[in-house]
Motif scaffolding. Structure first.
Motif, PDB file in Angstrom:
ATOM      1  N   ARG A 298       0.854  -1.202   0.000  1.00  0.00           N
ATOM      2  CA  ARG A 298       0.000   0.000   0.000  1.00  0.00           C
ATOM      3  C   ARG A 298       0.885   1.245   0.000  1.00  0.00           C
ATOM      4  N   ARG A 300       1.032   5.210   0.518  1.00  0.00           N
ATOM      5  CA  ARG A 300       0.199   6.279   1.106  1.00  0.00           C
ATOM      6  C   ARG A 300       0.265   7.534   0.233  1.00  0.00           C
ATOM      7  N   PRO A 301      -0.683   8.469   0.385  1.00  0.00           N
ATOM      8  CA  PRO A 301      -0.655   9.685  -0.442  1.00  0.00           C
ATOM      9  C   PRO A 301       0.504  10.595  -0.033  1.00  0.00           C
ATOM     10  N   MET A 303       2.031  13.838   1.420  1.00  0.00           N
ATOM     11  CA  MET A 303       1.472  14.740   2.440  1.00  0.00           C
ATOM     12  C   MET A 303       2.553  15.704   2.909  1.00  0.00           C
ATOM     13  N   GLN A 385       8.440   1.676   6.865  1.00  0.00           N
ATOM     14  CA  GLN A 385       9.177   2.668   7.644  1.00  0.00           C
ATOM     15  C   GLN A 385       8.200   3.565   8.423  1.00  0.00           C
ATOM     16  N   LYS A 390       1.230   2.548   8.296  1.00  0.00           N
ATOM     17  CA  LYS A 390       0.891   1.249   8.934  1.00  0.00           C
ATOM     18  C   LYS A 390      -0.294   1.401   9.884  1.00  0.00           C
ATOM     19  N   SER A 516       6.207   9.035  15.894  1.00  0.00           N
ATOM     20  CA  SER A 516       6.762   7.762  15.434  1.00  0.00           C
ATOM     21  C   SER A 516       6.509   6.670  16.454  1.00  0.00           C
ATOM     22  N   SER A 517       5.923   5.591  16.037  1.00  0.00           N
ATOM     23  CA  SER A 517       5.689   4.483  16.958  1.00  0.00           C
ATOM     24  C   SER A 517       6.936   3.629  16.999  1.00  0.00           C
ATOM     25  N   GLY A 549       8.402   1.121  13.131  1.00  0.00           N
ATOM     26  CA  GLY A 549       9.042   1.621  11.894  1.00  0.00           C
ATOM     27  C   GLY A 549      10.285   0.817  11.540  1.00  0.00           C
TER      28      GLY A 549
HETATM   29  N1  LIG Z   1      -3.621   5.922   2.923  1.00  0.00           N
HETATM   30  C1  LIG Z   1      -3.589   7.053   3.631  1.00  0.00           C
HETATM   31  N2  LIG Z   1      -4.482   8.005   3.397  1.00  0.00           N
HETATM   32  C2  LIG Z   1      -4.460   9.166   4.121  1.00  0.00           C
HETATM   33  N3  LIG Z   1      -3.558   9.431   5.107  1.00  0.00           N
HETATM   34  C3  LIG Z   1      -2.629   8.495   5.366  1.00  0.00           C
HETATM   35  C4  LIG Z   1      -2.595   7.267   4.638  1.00  0.00           C
HETATM   36  N4  LIG Z   1      -1.571   6.555   5.131  1.00  0.00           N
HETATM   37  C5  LIG Z   1      -1.008   7.301   6.108  1.00  0.00           C
HETATM   38  N5  LIG Z   1      -1.641   8.468   6.269  1.00  0.00           N
HETATM   39  C6  LIG Z   1      -1.312   9.520   7.230  1.00  0.00           C
HETATM   40  O1  LIG Z   1       0.092   9.599   7.289  1.00  0.00           O
HETATM   41  C7  LIG Z   1       0.540   9.831   8.608  1.00  0.00           C
HETATM   42  C8  LIG Z   1       1.487   8.723   9.025  1.00  0.00           C
HETATM   43  O2  LIG Z   1       0.773   7.530   8.972  1.00  0.00           O
HETATM   44  P1  LIG Z   1       0.855   6.434  10.066  1.00  0.00           P
HETATM   45  O3  LIG Z   1       0.878   7.055  11.398  1.00  0.00           O
HETATM   46  O4  LIG Z   1      -0.220   5.460   9.794  1.00  0.00           O
HETATM   47  O5  LIG Z   1       2.266   5.850   9.771  1.00  0.00           O
HETATM   48  P2  LIG Z   1       2.978   4.639  10.488  1.00  0.00           P
HETATM   49  O6  LIG Z   1       3.656   3.846   9.474  1.00  0.00           O
HETATM   50  O7  LIG Z   1       2.019   3.946  11.346  1.00  0.00           O
HETATM   51  O8  LIG Z   1       4.054   5.395  11.379  1.00  0.00           O
HETATM   52  P3  LIG Z   1       4.663   4.902  12.728  1.00  0.00           P
HETATM   53  O9  LIG Z   1       5.673   3.891  12.410  1.00  0.00           O
HETATM   54  O10 LIG Z   1       5.186   6.139  13.300  1.00  0.00           O
HETATM   55  O11 LIG Z   1       3.503   4.317  13.469  1.00  0.00           O
HETATM   56  C9  LIG Z   1      -0.690   9.885   9.454  1.00  0.00           C
HETATM   57  O12 LIG Z   1      -1.067  11.207   9.688  1.00  0.00           O
HETATM   58  C10 LIG Z   1      -1.737   9.175   8.602  1.00  0.00           C
HETATM   59  O13 LIG Z   1      -3.054   9.650   8.913  1.00  0.00           O
END
Ligand SMILES: Nc1ncnc2c1ncn2[C@@H]1O[C@H](COP(=O)(O)OP(=O)(O)OP(=O)(O)O)[C@@H](O)[C@H]1O
Length: 652
Positions: A298, A300-301, A303, A385, A390, A516-517, A549
């Motif tokens: 997947r 992500r967009p 941002m 990452q 995620k 960051s998780s 991450g």
């Molecule tokens: N498909 C998506 N559509 C819209 N926003 C997204 C999408 N994927 C991620 N985001 C946004 O991007 C940001 C980072 O996403 P997210 O927290 O899910 O990342 P992560 O991989 O879980 O990071 P971490 O490892 O820090 O948990 C968030 O604000 C999330 O809402």
């Protein structure tokens, strides 16, 4: 003691004796004055008893006058001078006698006084004895008085108690009598009322009797009319009985029809249950055919800061029907300093572009969720990452706890629980009954934390939980000791569950992402089902894992605690890869215990009957291209694994 005789005697003398004493005393006084020689006394003596008087003449009261005066005489007047001398001698004798008499009187007086004194002494002793006696008597009387006072007080108390008893008895008797009186009055009133009522009813009965007599006479005439109408009605009843027997025959026919239809329904229901079992088998065959380790990618967009380099996007999704390809191009400088671009194509089970919705993603996942309900262990991972999406994929946006959140943005966990609820309700009609129990833990620095415990961390971030260890239960299943298990008794309960977990989850800032998780979070749902009609049962597990991450040490810019976290994360992710690789190779030893994550998921990861799906999440930004490449390469390795054949897990 009686007084001495002398005293007695003198007492008998009485006052006359005393009187004599007084007279003598007065005489003594007179004698006392003798030395003064009062002249007239001598002259009186001279005229009285003369010098030759006897000493015993003491009854007379002698008054001694002054000595006779010696007249001047001639020397030859011998007789004259003799006469004078005789007068003087007489005077001296008188004086002597008076003195003796006074002496006697004084002796008597002294004796009397002594007697009196003895008498007084005697009286005093008698009186003292009497006083002693009297005091003794007074003491004994006082003691007697005290005793009798005590006795009197005792008697008084007894009398008071008796009096109190009598009063109480009297009061009770009075109350009883009052009650009795009231009862009697009441029963009298009741009897009076009954009497009045009886009289009234008697009166009414008399009236009724009169009326009945009138009615009887009327009815006698009516009876005649009724008998004739009765004959008509009987004929009608006979007709109706004919109709009734016809209808009974019809009802019996309908009952037979209903019975045959119920039978058909039962047959259909049994067929439906068989078909449900068949559906499960077919569904799982399809899942097995798809492979029990699948990888979805997947993107992500773009941002925030990512959007700046939008023109040089390194990720492309080639147009293809299967929507399963992705290409990443990396630009680098060659030895001559010229920029060269290299494309890396990847193929997975499914690739979701940046415009893909949560709905579309879940649609692909929902079949696996169904497998968990059918009794299979299922694992869905999100790998990538930091900031690659995620958590967004697994849970949804950050504010997931809000129950009124737009359902379209919800991630896999809330949707999975919702789907499971919807399906268990449908399955209940076919005899299935399910219990769902959830737990949510994170693995941080190789230590397990309970995300559903009331408070995971203190103010300073210190761990306050009981130790959470992994162990095998009596059925050989992997469990976490002391973990909070929550009964997921409604689909809404999952909002509370995610909110509490989000509160407790370890979050720290790194150079890669503002949020960051730094830990793996594992949501586990145990699904136990039993069919009371078919006797079937199932026990599935659904693990939804949001991995920490995956960025490399160099890009995370970590140091100190963050460095330690990154090393722990990288080690556990490497262990995950090792386990999957060992499973794919069919190794006898699978290194589950090399990390807490693989140890925890041992039961659900590649143990012959499990189904695993990995989401590899990538960021579309150019800055993340190198990390995206690493993630896609790791996912490719996973995708190349084929592990055993999934087998349904029977309930214990
Ligand atoms: N498909 C998506 N559509 C819209 N926003 C997204 C999408 N994927 C991620 N985001 C946004 O991007 C940001 C980072 O996403 P997210 O927290 O899910 O990342 P992560 O991989 O879980 O990071 P971490 O490892 O820090 O948990 C968030 O604000 C999330 O809402």
């Amino acid at each position: 003691m009686p007084p001495p005789d002398s005293v007695k005697r003198r007492r008998i003398d009485g006052p006359s004796g005393l009187h004599a004493e007084a007279s003598l005393l007065s005489s003594k006084g007179a004698l006392g004055g003798q030395s003064a020689f009062p002249g007239p006394v001598v002259s009186a003596l001279g005229g009285g008893g003369g010098g030759g008087g006897s000493d015993d003449d003491d009854d007379d009261e002698d008054v001694v006058g002054p000595p006779p005066e010696l007249k001047p005489r001639l020397e030859n007047d011998v007789s004259g001078r003799l006469h004078d001398l005789e007068a003087v001698v007489a005077h001296m004798r008188l004086k002597n006698r008076t003195a003796r008499k006074a002496k006697r009187l004084l002796s008597v007086e002294l004796e009397q006084h002594e007697t009196k004194a003895a008498q007084h002494e005697y009286d005093t002793r008698i009186l003292e004895a009497k006083v002693d006696d009297a005091e003794k008597q007074v003491r004994s009387l006082k003691e007697a008085a005290v005793d009798s006072q005590k006795q009197l007080q005792n008697e008084k108390r007894q009398h008071e108690d008796e009096l109190e008893d009598i009063r109480r008895k009297h009061k009770r008797l009075a109350e009883e009598m009052g009650d009795e009186q009231l009862k009697l009055r009441k029963s009298l009133a009741e009897l009076n009322d009954a009497l009045v009522a009886t009289q009234a009813s008697l009166q009414a009965k008399r009236g009724e009797c009169t009326r009945l007599e009138a009615t009887i006479s009327t009815q006698a005439s009516d009876q005649v009319a009724l008998e004739s109408s009765c004959r008509g009605l009987r004929a009608k009843v006979e007709q109706l009985e004919d109709v009734l027997s016809e209808r009974e025959i019809r009802i019996a026919e309908l009952d037979e029809d209903v019975a045959s239809r119920s039978h058909t329904i039962e047959e259909l229901e049994a067929k439906l249950r068989k078909e449900e079992t068949l559906r499960r088998n077919l569904h799982n065959t399809i899942q097995e055919l798809k492979g029990n380790i699948r990888v979805f990618c997947r993107v992500r967009p773009l941002m925030g800061e990512d959007a700046d380099g939008a023109s040089a996007q390194p990720i492309k999704l080639p147009e293809c029907e299967e929507k399963n390809q992705i290409e990443l191009s990396q630009t680098s400088e060659n030895a001559l300093g010229r920029a060269t671009s290299k494309a890396f194509p990847f193929k997975f089970d499914r690739v979701f572009g940046s415009e893909s919705t949560q709905d579309a993603v879940f649609e692909e996942v929902s079949q696996l969720i169904q497998s968990a309900l059918d009794g299979y262990p299922v694992c869905i991972f999100a790998y990538g990452q930091t900031g690659s999406g995620k958590t967004h994929t697994m849970q949804g946006p950050d504010a997931i706890s809000a129950e009124d959140m737009d359902a379209a943005v919800l991630g896999i966990i809330p949707r999975a629980v919702k789907q499971i609820y919807a399906n268990t309700s449908k399955l209940a009609e076919r005899g299935w009954e399910y219990t769902l129990e959830g737990q949510f833990v994170e693995i941080y620095n190789e230590a397990i934390q309970d995300l559903l415990a009331p408070s995971v961390r203190g103010a300073a971030g210190s761990d306050k939980q009981a130790k959470l260890d992994i162990y095998q239960d009596s059925e050989g299943r992997t469990r976490v000791k002391n973990v909070t298990a929550v009964s997921v008794d409604s689909a809404e309960r999952v909002h509370w569950l995610l909110a509490r977990a989000a509160e407790n989850r370890t979050v720290a800032a790194t150079n890669c992402n503002e949020r960051s998780s730094r830990s793996h979070s594992v949501f586990t749902l145990y699904l136990r089902g039993r069919n009371s009609l078919t006797g079937e049962s199932s026990s599935g597990v659904l693990n939804l894992i949001d991995l920490a991450g995956s960025e490399r040490l160099s890009s995370s810019g970590s140091s100190g605690d963050r460095l330690k976290e990154t090393q722990a994360i990288n080690k556990s992710l490497a262990c995950l890869g090792d386990v999957i690789a060992a499973l794919a190779k069919g190794n006898r030893h699978i290194p589950y215990r090399n990390s807490k994550l693989t140890h925890l998921l041992q039961e659900s990861l590649g143990a012959g009957n499990s189904k695993t799906l990995m989401f590899v999440c990538v960021s579309p930004s150019a800055a993340s291209a190198q990390e995206s490449l690493c993630s896609l390469q790791f996912a490719t390795k996973v995708n190349s694994c084929q592990i055993g054949t999934a087998r349904r897990q029977p309930a214990s």
